[in-house]
Design a protein around this motif. Structure first.
Motif, short mmCIF file in Angstrom:
data_model
loop_
_atom_site.label_atom_id
_atom_site.label_comp_id
_atom_site.label_asym_id
_atom_site.label_seq_id
_atom_site.Cartn_x
_atom_site.Cartn_y
_atom_site.Cartn_z
N TYR A 1 34.74 -15.24 12.43
CA TYR A 1 34.77 -16.11 13.61
C TYR A 1 33.94 -15.47 14.71
N PRO A 2 33.06 -16.24 15.39
CA PRO A 2 32.27 -15.68 16.49
C PRO A 2 33.18 -15.12 17.58
N THR A 3 32.77 -14.03 18.17
CA THR A 3 33.65 -13.33 19.09
C THR A 3 33.44 -13.66 20.56
N CYS A 4 32.57 -14.60 20.88
CA CYS A 4 32.37 -14.90 22.29
C CYS A 4 33.62 -15.56 22.88
N GLY A 5 34.20 -14.90 23.85
CA GLY A 5 35.34 -15.46 24.57
C GLY A 5 36.65 -15.47 23.83
N VAL A 6 36.78 -14.73 22.73
CA VAL A 6 38.04 -14.75 21.98
C VAL A 6 39.08 -13.89 22.71
N VAL A 7 40.27 -14.46 22.90
CA VAL A 7 41.37 -13.76 23.57
C VAL A 7 42.67 -14.03 22.81
N GLN A 8 43.67 -13.18 23.07
CA GLN A 8 44.94 -13.32 22.38
C GLN A 8 46.11 -13.18 23.35
N LEU A 9 47.12 -13.98 23.12
CA LEU A 9 48.38 -13.89 23.85
C LEU A 9 49.48 -13.66 22.82
N VAL A 10 50.43 -12.81 23.16
CA VAL A 10 51.53 -12.52 22.24
C VAL A 10 52.85 -12.58 22.98
N GLY A 11 53.91 -12.85 22.24
CA GLY A 11 55.23 -12.90 22.85
C GLY A 11 56.32 -12.78 21.81
N ARG A 12 57.55 -12.63 22.31
CA ARG A 12 58.71 -12.51 21.43
C ARG A 12 59.86 -13.30 22.04
N GLY A 13 60.59 -13.97 21.18
CA GLY A 13 61.83 -14.63 21.57
C GLY A 13 61.65 -16.05 22.07
N GLY A 14 62.74 -16.80 22.01
CA GLY A 14 62.75 -18.18 22.48
C GLY A 14 61.99 -19.10 21.54
N GLY A 15 61.77 -20.30 22.04
CA GLY A 15 61.00 -21.28 21.28
C GLY A 15 59.56 -21.33 21.77
N PRO A 16 58.74 -22.18 21.15
CA PRO A 16 57.35 -22.29 21.56
C PRO A 16 57.16 -22.64 23.04
N ALA A 17 57.98 -23.55 23.56
CA ALA A 17 57.87 -23.91 24.98
C ALA A 17 58.22 -22.72 25.88
N ASP A 18 59.18 -21.90 25.45
CA ASP A 18 59.54 -20.70 26.21
C ASP A 18 58.38 -19.70 26.25
N ALA A 19 57.72 -19.54 25.10
CA ALA A 19 56.58 -18.62 25.04
C ALA A 19 55.49 -19.05 26.01
N VAL A 20 55.18 -20.34 26.01
CA VAL A 20 54.15 -20.86 26.92
C VAL A 20 54.58 -20.70 28.37
N ALA A 21 55.85 -21.00 28.67
CA ALA A 21 56.35 -20.83 30.04
C ALA A 21 56.24 -19.38 30.50
N ASN A 22 56.53 -18.43 29.60
CA ASN A 22 56.41 -17.01 29.94
C ASN A 22 54.96 -16.64 30.23
N TRP A 23 54.03 -17.15 29.45
CA TRP A 23 52.61 -16.86 29.69
C TRP A 23 52.14 -17.48 31.00
N LEU A 24 52.60 -18.68 31.28
CA LEU A 24 52.20 -19.33 32.52
C LEU A 24 52.75 -18.63 33.76
N ALA A 25 53.85 -17.90 33.59
CA ALA A 25 54.48 -17.21 34.72
C ALA A 25 53.77 -15.89 35.07
N ARG A 26 52.89 -15.42 34.21
CA ARG A 26 52.15 -14.17 34.46
C ARG A 26 50.70 -14.51 34.72
N GLU A 27 50.17 -14.03 35.81
CA GLU A 27 48.83 -14.43 36.26
C GLU A 27 47.74 -14.20 35.22
N ALA A 28 47.70 -13.02 34.60
CA ALA A 28 46.64 -12.73 33.64
C ALA A 28 46.72 -13.66 32.43
#
Length: 175
Positions: free
Chosen positions: A112-139
């Motif tokens: 896979y081309p590497t331009c702009g590839v980023v990763q987010l990781v998390g643990r616990g809760g459901g999918p909506a919880d994971a997204v809410a946790n990522w949205l709560a952190r600025e980076a």
């Protein structure tokens, strides 16, 4: 100093002659080892329905912010799933793989081309919880809502302790 010249010349000549014999002269730090996550993916099956829920939750968050929706990309899903398996096997949340690989290393490993590839990781809760946790952190929010990504892939795995691990890879196929 001049006494080292013959030694250096001999070393260069031996390296050049080795090239014709199929000897691999790459330095060990030149190429990352194949990602351990790739091997773990075969022994760890995530739930594709939960990964799809994670994709949908990400796109819902992006839509709510007026951002472009992301297309699912099988290679990014492969990277995300294998990394979720790696985290679950280790019992830790980290973007670094068990072998020290980065998301860029893992993208290269699957072509896979590497331009702009980023990763987010998390643990616990459901999918909506994971997204809410990522949205709560600025980076993580910046990455999740960024307009440079066009594609995504999500992975989900359950650890031996029953904890749920999520991995999302966002990218742009550079096209």
């Amino acid at each position: 100093m001049p006494a080292t010249r013959p030694l250096a010349a001999a070393l260069v000549l031996s390296m050049l002659s080795a090239c014709g014999q199929g000897v691999d002269l790459r330095m060990p730090w030149g190429q990352p080892e194949p990602p351990a996550e790739e091997a773990l993916a075969a022994s760890c099956q995530g739930d594709t329905a939960i990964a799809a829920q994670l994709d949908a939750a990400i796109n819902a968050a992006r839509q709510a912010e007026g951002k472009t929706l992301l297309d699912s990309a099988p290679l990014l899903t492969r990277i995300a799933q294998s990394h979720a398996c790696d985290m679950a096997a280790l019992g830790r949340v980290d973007v670094e793989g068990s072998n020290g690989s980065s998301v860029v290393d893992r993208a290269r490993a699957v072509g896979y081309p590497t331009c702009g590839v980023v990763q987010l990781v998390g643990r616990g809760g459901g999918p909506a919880d994971a997204v809410a946790n990522w949205l709560a952190r600025e980076a993580q929010r910046t990455e999740l809502l960024g307009q440079t990504s066009r594609q995504l892939g999500s992975g989900h795995a359950v650890g031996a302790d029953g904890a749920v691990y999520y991995s999302v890879v966002l990218g742009d196929s550079c096209g």
